[in-house]
Write a protein that holds these residues in place. Structure first.
Motif, mmCIF file in Angstrom:
data_model
loop_
_atom_site.group_PDB
_atom_site.id
_atom_site.type_symbol
_atom_site.label_atom_id
_atom_site.label_comp_id
_atom_site.label_asym_id
_atom_site.label_seq_id
_atom_site.Cartn_x
_atom_site.Cartn_y
_atom_site.Cartn_z
ATOM 1 N N GLU A 32 -93.884 21.791 50.089
ATOM 2 C CA GLU A 32 -94.248 22.916 49.235
ATOM 3 C C GLU A 32 -95.607 23.448 49.669
ATOM 4 N N MET A 33 -95.730 24.775 49.705
ATOM 5 C CA MET A 33 -96.994 25.414 50.065
ATOM 6 C C MET A 33 -97.224 26.616 49.168
ATOM 7 N N THR A 34 -98.502 26.937 48.962
ATOM 8 C CA THR A 34 -98.844 28.126 48.200
ATOM 9 C C THR A 34 -99.809 28.980 49.003
ATOM 10 N N TYR A 35 -99.775 30.269 48.736
ATOM 11 C CA TYR A 35 -100.687 31.215 49.379
ATOM 12 C C TYR A 35 -101.115 32.236 48.337
ATOM 13 N N THR A 36 -102.409 32.445 48.222
ATOM 14 C CA THR A 36 -102.939 33.452 47.312
ATOM 15 C C THR A 36 -103.235 34.707 48.116
ATOM 16 N N ALA A 37 -102.518 35.766 47.817
ATOM 17 C CA ALA A 37 -102.684 37.023 48.546
ATOM 18 C C ALA A 37 -103.973 37.710 48.118
ATOM 19 N N ALA A 38 -104.461 38.571 48.982
ATOM 20 C CA ALA A 38 -105.682 39.325 48.696
ATOM 21 C C ALA A 38 -105.440 40.279 47.531
ATOM 22 N N GLY A 39 -106.507 40.676 46.879
ATOM 23 C CA GLY A 39 -106.395 41.562 45.728
ATOM 24 C C GLY A 39 -106.011 42.985 46.080
ATOM 25 N N ARG A 69 -98.475 39.713 54.896
ATOM 26 C CA ARG A 69 -97.055 39.589 55.229
ATOM 27 C C ARG A 69 -96.846 38.499 56.276
ATOM 28 N N ALA A 70 -97.709 38.446 57.290
ATOM 29 C CA ALA A 70 -97.585 37.432 58.338
ATOM 30 C C ALA A 70 -97.823 36.032 57.776
ATOM 31 N N ARG A 71 -98.811 35.887 56.899
ATOM 32 C CA ARG A 71 -99.097 34.575 56.311
ATOM 33 C C ARG A 71 -97.945 34.098 55.428
ATOM 34 N N ILE A 72 -97.337 35.022 54.671
ATOM 35 C CA ILE A 72 -96.204 34.648 53.825
ATOM 36 C C ILE A 72 -95.002 34.273 54.694
ATOM 37 N N ASN A 73 -94.807 34.985 55.797
ATOM 38 C CA ASN A 73 -93.718 34.651 56.713
ATOM 39 C C ASN A 73 -93.917 33.250 57.295
ATOM 40 N N ASN A 74 -95.152 32.919 57.678
ATOM 41 C CA ASN A 74 -95.443 31.580 58.194
ATOM 42 C C ASN A 74 -95.242 30.519 57.118
ATOM 43 N N LEU A 75 -95.543 30.865 55.886
ATOM 44 C CA LEU A 75 -95.348 29.953 54.760
ATOM 45 C C LEU A 75 -93.863 29.629 54.595
ATOM 46 N N VAL A 76 -93.034 30.658 54.616
ATOM 47 C CA VAL A 76 -91.590 30.474 54.441
ATOM 48 C C VAL A 76 -91.000 29.714 55.630
ATOM 49 N N ARG A 77 -91.415 30.075 56.841
ATOM 50 C CA ARG A 77 -90.921 29.366 58.029
ATOM 51 C C ARG A 77 -91.370 27.914 58.042
ATOM 52 N N GLY A 78 -92.569 27.655 57.565
ATOM 53 C CA GLY A 78 -93.109 26.301 57.572
ATOM 54 C C GLY A 78 -92.332 25.352 56.682
ATOM 55 N N VAL A 79 -91.984 25.789 55.473
ATOM 56 C CA VAL A 79 -91.273 24.891 54.558
ATOM 57 C C VAL A 79 -89.793 24.771 54.904
ATOM 58 N N ASP A 137 -97.825 23.578 57.969
ATOM 59 C CA ASP A 137 -98.817 24.646 58.033
ATOM 60 C C ASP A 137 -99.114 25.004 59.491
ATOM 61 N N LYS A 138 -98.796 26.231 59.877
ATOM 62 C CA LYS A 138 -98.976 26.672 61.263
ATOM 63 C C LYS A 138 -100.438 26.626 61.685
ATOM 64 N N GLN A 139 -101.323 27.050 60.808
ATOM 65 C CA GLN A 139 -102.744 27.066 61.137
ATOM 66 C C GLN A 139 -103.264 25.647 61.345
ATOM 67 N N ARG A 140 -102.844 24.727 60.516
ATOM 68 C CA ARG A 140 -103.306 23.333 60.598
ATOM 69 C C ARG A 140 -102.802 22.661 61.869
ATOM 70 N N VAL A 141 -101.546 22.904 62.232
ATOM 71 C CA VAL A 141 -100.980 22.327 63.455
ATOM 72 C C VAL A 141 -101.754 22.827 64.675
#
Length: 177
Positions: A32-39, A69-79, A137-141
């Motif tokens: 499970e991962m979460t991402y807080t989008a910018a305001g 959008r790219a970060r959310i795509n990486n989130l979905v692909r990661g899990v 997490d793509k960034q962490r890897v």
């Protein structure tokens, strides 16, 4: 207009997405991962598609549109699939071994380098001269792969060192007589 941001993120089967107050949470078979989008952007879920829209036409809002959008795509692909990076050790006597929670690297120094394996990643050594890092997490890897590579970056004369799999090392010509 963002070329990346205008496309929706498709949610594959087996992944549960919740969007609440620009906080996107994804649950899948790998975790499970979460991402807080910018305001400056709005995220919404419609029919297994995640749409990201800028709230204004400012430069910063448009920048955050594609990034979100790219970060959310990486989130979905990661899990759902996960990410992995492979490293190769090139050089005589260069080897790696995963022993428990420590990656032991022999890189030609007078001592072995002990790299602690993070809890959220899986590091394996399929061969003594190969390292595989995988996680959600793509960034962490990528960050951990970069840290391991930084212990002995490939040098340009013989190409010895730790390099990414498939990386081309530009070679320099040696001394001339």
């Amino acid at each position: 207009m963002s070329r990346v941001g205008k496309y929706p993120v498709t949610v594959p089967a087996g992944v549960t997405i919740t969007v609440k107050d620009n906080v996107v949470t994804a649950k899948g078979k790998l975790g499970e991962m979460t991402y807080t989008a910018a305001g400056e952007v709005e995220t919404r879920l419609e029919d297994n598609l995640i749409w990201v829209k800028p709230l204004s036409e400012t430069k910063h809002a448009r920048q955050q549109w594609g990034t979100t959008r790219a970060r959310i795509n990486n989130l979905v692909r990661g899990v759902s699939e996960g990410f992995s990076r492979k490293l190769e050790l090139v050089g005589v006597g260069y080897k790696a071994a995963a022993q428990g929670k420590v990656l032991k690297l022999s890189l030609g120094f007078s001592h072995d380098v002990d790299f602690p394996i993070p809890e959220d990643l899986k590091i394996t050594t399929p061969a003594p001269n190969q390292i595989e890092i995988s996680g959600v997490d793509k960034q962490r890897v990528g960050q951990i792969a970069s840290e391991i590579r930084s212990y002995r970056s490939p040098e340009p004369y013989k190409g010895k060192g730790v390099k990414y799999a498939g990386e081309q090392i530009l070679r320099k010509e040696g001394k001339k007589k």
